[in-house]
Design a protein around this motif. Structure first.
Motif, PDB file in Angstrom:
ATOM      1  N   PRO A  35       0.796  -1.229   0.000  1.00  0.00           N
ATOM      2  CA  PRO A  35       0.000   0.000   0.000  1.00  0.00           C
ATOM      3  C   PRO A  35       0.835   1.289   0.000  1.00  0.00           C
ATOM      4  CG  PRO A  35      -0.865  -1.557   1.608  1.00  0.00           C
ATOM      5  CD  PRO A  35       0.429  -2.134   1.086  1.00  0.00           C
ATOM      6  N   ALA A  36       1.953   1.312   0.724  1.00  0.00           N
ATOM      7  CA  ALA A  36       2.784   2.530   0.743  1.00  0.00           C
ATOM      8  C   ALA A  36       3.377   2.786  -0.640  1.00  0.00           C
ATOM      9  CB  ALA A  36       3.882   2.415   1.792  1.00  0.00           C
ATOM     10  N   GLN A  39       0.682   4.190  -2.832  1.00  0.00           N
ATOM     11  CA  GLN A  39       0.437   5.610  -2.572  1.00  0.00           C
ATOM     12  C   GLN A  39       1.501   6.473  -3.244  1.00  0.00           C
ATOM     13  OE1 GLN A  39       0.084   6.601   1.568  1.00  0.00           O
ATOM     14  NE2 GLN A  39      -0.566   8.691   1.136  1.00  0.00           N
ATOM     15  N   GLN A  43      -1.122   2.501  -8.036  1.00  0.00           N
ATOM     16  CA  GLN A  43      -1.526   1.099  -7.973  1.00  0.00           C
ATOM     17  C   GLN A  43      -1.103   0.343  -9.218  1.00  0.00           C
ATOM     18  OE1 GLN A  43      -2.919  -0.348  -5.164  1.00  0.00           O
ATOM     19  NE2 GLN A  43      -2.429  -2.229  -6.278  1.00  0.00           N
ATOM     20  N   CYS A  67       7.551   9.000  -6.184  1.00  0.00           N
ATOM     21  CA  CYS A  67       7.975   7.625  -6.458  1.00  0.00           C
ATOM     22  C   CYS A  67       9.409   7.620  -6.964  1.00  0.00           C
ATOM     23  CB  CYS A  67       7.062   7.009  -7.515  1.00  0.00           C
ATOM     24  SG  CYS A  67       7.521   5.316  -7.941  1.00  0.00           S
TER      25      CYS A  67
END
Length: 195
Positions: A35-36, A39, A43, A67
């Motif tokens: 999940p991190a 975020q 996804q 990212c």
């Protein structure tokens, strides 16, 4: 029970798809998407890694500037606290890699400070030519190799950045491989603290 089932499915997807993929570290346990990472990277990036656990960086598109694919392929410690390893200065660590599709090029294993995405000291292991697809059989040390951490007193930066549980997530052993002709980059990170 649902959390366990989804973790098992994710692990199955990663294991099941690697036979047609390129390469990654399977031992010690490397960072996985979660999940991190979703975020930070979106996804879609997580889904691609779950579909192909050895996908090259070039096949992932970050969703935002938050990212950093060039640090552990975008995987974050927040998704991997149970993967944290405890090592000692001077310890030799054995690695296992899978390379279903070799691409000749340089590779190394280095200690990386995740806060700065910079190497601590020199690489622990360097391959000038790694995973050469022109060889009938890859050398055994391409998939089973070891690195030895510096001895006590050899690297104050390493000791300061990586010692103790309070520094969990700050240091990784990063396996980095660039397939020259393929133009593809592969990374796996093993989180560790010095004890």
């Amino acid at each position: 029970m649902i959390k366990l089932a989804s973790s098992a499915i994710a692990a199955f997807l990663l294991m099941g798809t690697t036979v047609s993929a390129h390469g990654n570290i399977t031992s010690p346990p490397a960072r996985l998407p979660g999940p991190a990472m979703a975020q930070a990277c979106g996804q879609q990036a997580v889904n691609k890694v779950l579909q192909d656990g050895t996908i090259p960086l070039e096949n992932l598109l970050p969703a935002s500037e938050s990212c950093n694919l060039f640090l552990c392929r975008g995987a974050l410690f927040a998704d991997n606290p149970t993967q944290l390893q405890q090592f000692s200065l001077g310890q030799t660590i054995n690695f296992t890699a899978i390379l279903p599709i070799p691409h000749e090029g340089p590779a190394n294993v280095s200690i990386v400070n995740t806060a700065t995405n910079s190497m601590i000291g020199l690489p622990l292991l360097v391959f000038d030519s790694y995973a050469d697809e022109n060889l009938a059989v890859l050398p055994a040390n391409n998939t089973a190799f070891s690195v030895t951490l510096p001895e006590v007193g050899e690297s104050r930066e390493l000791e300061d950045a990586c010692s103790g549980e309070e520094n969990a997530g700050n240091c990784v052993l990063q396996w980095f491989w660039f397939g020259t002709q393929a133009g593809q980059t592969y990374e796996s990170c093993v989180d560790f603290v010095l004890v």
